[in-house]
Design an enzyme around this catalytic site. Structure first.
Site, PDB file in Angstrom:
ATOM      1  N   GLY A 256     -30.961 -15.054 -31.208  1.00  0.00           N
ATOM      2  CA  GLY A 256     -31.030 -16.005 -32.305  1.00  0.00           C
ATOM      3  C   GLY A 256     -32.358 -16.029 -33.030  1.00  0.00           C
TER       4      GLY A 256
ATOM      5  CG  HIS B  42     -27.984 -10.942 -25.520  1.00  0.00           C
ATOM      6  ND1 HIS B  42     -28.417 -10.347 -26.681  1.00  0.00           N
ATOM      7  CD2 HIS B  42     -29.090 -11.216 -24.810  1.00  0.00           C
ATOM      8  CE1 HIS B  42     -29.728 -10.257 -26.657  1.00  0.00           C
ATOM      9  NE2 HIS B  42     -30.154 -10.773 -25.538  1.00  0.00           N
TER      10      HIS B  42
ATOM     11  NE  ARG C   7     -24.436  -9.659 -32.413  1.00  0.00           N
ATOM     12  CZ  ARG C   7     -25.237  -9.116 -31.504  1.00  0.00           C
ATOM     13  NH1 ARG C   7     -26.493  -9.469 -31.452  1.00  0.00           N
ATOM     14  NH2 ARG C   7     -24.802  -8.216 -30.657  1.00  0.00           N
TER      15      ARG C   7
ATOM     16  CG  ASP D 255     -33.146 -11.956 -25.539  1.00  0.00           C
ATOM     17  OD1 ASP D 255     -33.458 -11.615 -26.692  1.00  0.00           O
ATOM     18  OD2 ASP D 255     -32.514 -11.230 -24.771  1.00  0.00           O
TER      19      ASP D 255
END
Length: 94
Positions: free
Chosen positions: A75, A42, A45, A73
């Site tokens: 991708g 997370h 990006r 979690d």
């Protein structure tokens, strides 16, 4: 008291820790008694060439074996990514 011990005391029954990317860190957490590891990128990006959890998964699973759950979690763009996560050793894909 270690940071992990403090978290465990505060969270009582829930001992799932996220965002640990290195096998050495994960082994330390397993020895400290966590129940599960959540691989996540997370915020990735915003970073060029950040580590993708799917790429870490085989090494993490090898490091922890079946001692703890490994969840992934981040991708996941399609069902095929979720299948790949399970095939590479995740217990669940979030």
């Amino acid at each position: 008291m270690t940071d992990v011990s403090q978290l465990q005391a505060e969270l009582a029954d829930e001992r799932r820790l996220a965002r640990f990317a290195l096998a050495e860190q994960i082994d330390t957490l397993v020895l400290a008694g966590v129940d599960a590891i959540v691989l996540s990128n997370h915020g990735g990006r915003q970073l060029d060439r950040s580590v993708v959890p799917l790429e870490l998964l085989p090494d993490v699973r090898a490091a922890v074996g079946e001692r703890v759950e490994v969840l992934i979690d981040g991708g996941m763009l399609s069902g095929a990514d979720a299948v790949a996560g399970i095939a590479l050793g995740a217990d669940a894909v979030l």
